[in-house]
Design a protein around this motif. Structure first.
Motif, PDB file in Angstrom:
ATOM      1  N   VAL A   9       0.847  -1.186   0.000  1.00 47.68           N
ATOM      2  CA  VAL A   9       0.000   0.000   0.000  1.00 47.68           C
ATOM      3  C   VAL A   9       0.888   1.243   0.000  1.00 47.68           C
ATOM      4  N   LEU A  10       0.840   1.983  -1.099  1.00 48.69           N
ATOM      5  CA  LEU A  10       1.525   3.267  -1.196  1.00 48.69           C
ATOM      6  C   LEU A  10       0.605   4.290  -0.534  1.00 48.69           C
ATOM      7  N   ASP A  11       0.786   4.479   0.754  1.00 46.10           N
ATOM      8  CA  ASP A  11      -0.173   5.199   1.591  1.00 46.10           C
ATOM      9  C   ASP A  11      -0.462   6.593   1.035  1.00 46.10           C
ATOM     10  N   SER A  12      -1.696   6.816   0.649  1.00 38.03           N
ATOM     11  CA  SER A  12      -2.250   8.103   0.200  1.00 38.03           C
ATOM     12  C   SER A  12      -1.969   8.436  -1.260  1.00 38.03           C
ATOM     13  N   ASP A 282       2.196   9.869   2.958  1.00 38.95           N
ATOM     14  CA  ASP A 282       1.093  10.516   3.669  1.00 38.95           C
ATOM     15  C   ASP A 282       1.589  11.322   4.869  1.00 38.95           C
ATOM     16  N   MET A 283       2.292  10.648   5.761  1.00 36.11           N
ATOM     17  CA  MET A 283       2.628  11.226   7.065  1.00 36.11           C
ATOM     18  C   MET A 283       3.618  12.393   6.964  1.00 36.11           C
ATOM     19  N   ILE A 284       4.631  12.230   6.121  1.00 32.02           N
ATOM     20  CA  ILE A 284       5.696  13.228   6.087  1.00 32.02           C
ATOM     21  C   ILE A 284       5.454  14.301   5.027  1.00 32.02           C
ATOM     22  N   TYR A 285       4.847  13.916   3.902  1.00 33.05           N
ATOM     23  CA  TYR A 285       4.772  14.855   2.784  1.00 33.05           C
ATOM     24  C   TYR A 285       3.356  15.322   2.440  1.00 33.05           C
ATOM     25  N   GLY A 286       2.403  14.405   2.348  1.00 33.07           N
ATOM     26  CA  GLY A 286       1.057  14.797   1.951  1.00 33.07           C
ATOM     27  C   GLY A 286       0.427  15.781   2.912  1.00 33.07           C
ATOM     28  N   HIS A 287       0.476  15.477   4.200  1.00 34.23           N
ATOM     29  CA  HIS A 287      -0.147  16.329   5.209  1.00 34.23           C
ATOM     30  C   HIS A 287       0.574  17.665   5.370  1.00 34.23           C
ATOM     31  N   ARG A 288       1.757  17.774   4.815  1.00 38.88           N
ATOM     32  CA  ARG A 288       2.523  19.015   4.938  1.00 38.88           C
ATOM     33  C   ARG A 288       2.597  19.773   3.622  1.00 38.88           C
ATOM     34  N   ASN A 289       1.791  19.351   2.655  1.00 38.24           N
ATOM     35  CA  ASN A 289       1.751  20.014   1.342  1.00 38.24           C
ATOM     36  C   ASN A 289       3.130  20.137   0.706  1.00 38.24           C
ATOM     37  N   ASP A 290       3.931  19.109   0.891  1.00 45.44           N
ATOM     38  CA  ASP A 290       5.301  19.099   0.365  1.00 45.44           C
ATOM     39  C   ASP A 290       5.323  18.293  -0.934  1.00 45.44           C
ATOM     40  N   ILE A 291       5.080  18.986  -2.043  1.00 50.39           N
ATOM     41  CA  ILE A 291       5.004  18.308  -3.343  1.00 50.39           C
ATOM     42  C   ILE A 291       6.343  17.684  -3.702  1.00 50.39           C
ATOM     43  N   ASP A 292       7.419  18.444  -3.565  1.00 48.63           N
ATOM     44  CA  ASP A 292       8.738  17.926  -3.932  1.00 48.63           C
ATOM     45  C   ASP A 292       9.107  16.715  -3.084  1.00 48.63           C
ATOM     46  N   GLY A 293       8.811  16.770  -1.787  1.00 45.62           N
ATOM     47  CA  GLY A 293       9.111  15.643  -0.905  1.00 45.62           C
ATOM     48  C   GLY A 293       8.314  14.406  -1.301  1.00 45.62           C
ATOM     49  N   TYR A 294       7.041  14.617  -1.626  1.00 47.58           N
ATOM     50  CA  TYR A 294       6.165  13.510  -2.037  1.00 47.58           C
ATOM     51  C   TYR A 294       6.717  12.854  -3.314  1.00 47.58           C
ATOM     52  N   VAL A 295       7.063  13.691  -4.292  1.00 49.92           N
ATOM     53  CA  VAL A 295       7.586  13.184  -5.561  1.00 49.92           C
ATOM     54  C   VAL A 295       8.896  12.435  -5.339  1.00 49.92           C
ATOM     55  N   ASN A 296       9.786  12.998  -4.533  1.00 49.86           N
ATOM     56  CA  ASN A 296      11.065  12.341  -4.261  1.00 49.86           C
ATOM     57  C   ASN A 296      10.866  10.988  -3.590  1.00 49.86           C
ATOM     58  N   ALA A 297       9.877  10.918  -2.699  1.00 53.20           N
ATOM     59  CA  ALA A 297       9.601   9.647  -2.016  1.00 53.20           C
ATOM     60  C   ALA A 297       9.155   8.588  -3.011  1.00 53.20           C
ATOM     61  N   LEU A 298       8.325   8.965  -3.968  1.00 54.77           N
ATOM     62  CA  LEU A 298       7.909   8.028  -5.011  1.00 54.77           C
ATOM     63  C   LEU A 298       9.102   7.623  -5.878  1.00 54.77           C
ATOM     64  N   LEU A 318       2.521  -9.830  -7.159  1.00 51.42           N
ATOM     65  CA  LEU A 318       2.733  -8.506  -6.572  1.00 51.42           C
ATOM     66  C   LEU A 318       1.526  -7.638  -6.879  1.00 51.42           C
ATOM     67  N   ILE A 319       0.995  -6.969  -5.839  1.00 49.28           N
ATOM     68  CA  ILE A 319      -0.112  -6.025  -6.009  1.00 49.28           C
ATOM     69  C   ILE A 319       0.275  -4.714  -5.340  1.00 49.28           C
ATOM     70  N   LEU A 320       0.206  -3.624  -6.092  1.00 56.30           N
ATOM     71  CA  LEU A 320       0.479  -2.281  -5.577  1.00 56.30           C
ATOM     72  C   LEU A 320      -0.808  -1.475  -5.613  1.00 56.30           C
ATOM     73  N   THR A 321      -1.114  -0.790  -4.506  1.00 62.03           N
ATOM     74  CA  THR A 321      -2.338   0.009  -4.460  1.00 62.03           C
ATOM     75  C   THR A 321      -2.159   1.141  -3.439  1.00 62.03           C
ATOM     76  N   ALA A 322      -3.264   1.791  -3.078  1.00 59.98           N
ATOM     77  CA  ALA A 322      -3.249   2.846  -2.062  1.00 59.98           C
ATOM     78  C   ALA A 322      -4.535   2.763  -1.251  1.00 59.98           C
ATOM     79  N   ASP A 323      -4.619   3.550  -0.179  1.00 59.13           N
ATOM     80  CA  ASP A 323      -5.752   3.472   0.742  1.00 59.13           C
ATOM     81  C   ASP A 323      -6.643   4.709   0.727  1.00 59.13           C
ATOM     82  N   HIS A 324      -6.217   5.772   0.096  1.00 62.56           N
ATOM     83  CA  HIS A 324      -6.949   7.041  -0.031  1.00 62.56           C
ATOM     84  C   HIS A 324      -6.008   8.002  -0.726  1.00 62.56           C
ATOM     85  N   GLY A 325      -6.369   9.258  -0.818  1.00 65.15           N
ATOM     86  CA  GLY A 325      -5.459  10.267  -1.341  1.00 65.15           C
ATOM     87  C   GLY A 325      -4.993  11.206  -0.245  1.00 65.15           C
ATOM     88  N   CYS A 326      -3.963  11.979  -0.552  1.00 63.22           N
ATOM     89  CA  CYS A 326      -3.546  13.110   0.303  1.00 63.22           C
ATOM     90  C   CYS A 326      -2.772  14.054  -0.606  1.00 63.22           C
TER      91      CYS A 326
END
Length: 399
Positions: A9-12, A282-298, A318-326
């Motif tokens: 699960v790629l959270d968010s 989700d925890m470090i980047y999505g909730h903090r509106n950190d687009i660059d951090g989110y992209v780098n994490a991916l 192998l199954i990759l998915t997510a649980d919601h958005g952020c």
């Protein structure tokens, strides 16, 4: 041959606004779209699995050769948080939303909590986790009162400095809160939020721990365990399901370590499910509106997925998915109501197979139950026969 499914699960990591996003104030949200539009997203592995071929997304590209099966799933649960999202992935749609507290927790809840813990309470409002320790940390150190706060999610969060409140005491306080927060106040999670440092440089530690409410009925995890299969949780999985249905757990240590742990588990002999949560998006980047951090994490996870694919055995899926958005580019810092991607890969799965839009996250649970030939469907519908190449009964037994 031992059958193994690796469900990550790629959270968010949402795939665009769901049809009912307006009910949640989320019209226009698009987590992956935001990442693509940044111009910095480099995920060749996800692309090869079919990410950019998913129907009806803002980032869909001209048909290219892919090696995976791809689709997007619509959430049916009455919420957009981690708990109900994972429950739905595991086959349980939640028709009622878990309680939230936009004005803070009721006086009777706080009074009972203070009585049972022997400590006072600070804050009791929705708050950012990093800002709440900055704004209340000094008073907490001076008085010993616990910082209690919530968010747009169904959570009762308790922050405390590790030198003021030992971890075991903080966890005990969370267990007290978990007993109080039942019935009409049955929040999805009570969360320990320990921190360290001195003002103004307080920082949260990796010793976070979630105390979740149990799922309302049998999940895929319960059914697999009952059937004698292994159910290995990596990251927050044990916490999200209150330990139910889990046979072995490896607590959250961040995306990098969780993926390394998963790679190590690929060398292990087991038959069953390895269920992984990667929460940093989700925890470090999505909730903090950190687009660059989110992209780098991916970008950082993508080559790890390639490594994992390289270690897969003939019978692995192998199954990759997510649980919601952020969506880190969307106004506010809350989760967003989105479709989620679903990418599947295995030696005997079809290549370049698009299944469009699926009705529910719960279709994943039904599919995994079909892979293991166990009598569980939950609230979803299996797509196993749609993604496999000429699976007859004898091969299904082997796979």
């Amino acid at each position: 041959m031992a059958k193994r499914v690796f469900l990550i699960v790629l959270d968010s990591v949402g795939a665009g606004a769901a049809p009912d996003a307006d009910r949640f104030g989320d019209s226009g949200c698009d987590t992956l779209g935001t990442c693509v539009r940044s111009g910095k997203l480099q995920v060749p592995t996800l692309a090869e699995l079919g990410l950019y071929q998913i129907e009806g997304t803002s980032f869909q590209k001209t048909k290219e050769e892919t090696i995976g099966c791809y689709m997007k799933l619509q959430e049916q649960s009455a919420g957009k948080d981690t708990t109900v999202g994972h429950w739905e992935i595991a086959g349980v749609i939640s028709p009622k939303p878990l309680p939230v507290y936009p004005e803070g927790f009721p006086d009777e809840v706080i009074r009972e909590f203070e009585k049972e813990t022997g400590r006072g309470v600070l804050c009791n409002r929705p708050y950012s986790g990093t800002e709440v320790i900055r704004d209340y940390g000094r008073e907490h150190l001076k008085t010993g009162k616990l910082i209690v706060y919530t968010s747009a999610d169904s959570v009762f969060q308790i922050a405390a400095h590790e030198e003021k409140v030992p971890l075991e005491e903080l966890y005990a306080d969370c267990r007290i809160a978990r007993k109080i927060m039942t019935g009409e106040h049955g929040v999805g999670r009570v969360i320990a939020r320990p921190f360290v440092g001195e003002y103004p440089d307080f920082t949260r530690t990796v010793n976070r721990h979630d105390f979740s409410v149990e799922p309302p009925k049998e999940t895929l995890l319960d059914a697999l365990k009952k059937a004698g299969k292994s159910v290995i949780g990596v990251g927050k999985i044990h916490d999200i399901f209150a330990g139910r249905g889990i046979t072995e757990t490896f607590p959250n240590k961040g995306n990098t370590r969780n993926m390394e742990q998963t790679l190590e588990l690929m060398d292990k002999e087991f038959e069953g499910l390895c269920f992984v949560n990667l929460v940093d998006f989700d925890m470090i980047y999505g909730h903090r509106n950190d687009i660059d951090g989110y992209v780098n994490a991916l970008n950082e996870v993508d080559p790890k997925i390639r490594q994992l694919m390289g270690k897969m055995r003939r019978e692995d899926v192998l199954i990759l998915t997510a649980d919601h958005g952020c969506d880190p580019g969307f106004p506010g810092t809350d989760h967003t109501r989105e479709y989620v991607p679903c990418l599947c890969f295995g030696e005997h799965l079809k290549k370049g197979c698009g299944l469009g839009i699926r009705h529910s996250y719960a279709d994943i649970a039904a599919t995994i139950a079909d892979i293991f030939n166990i009598s569980f469907q939950g609230d979803g519908k299996s797509f196993w026969s749609d993604i496999t190449e000429n699976v007859d009964d004898s091969y299904r037994y082997l796979l």
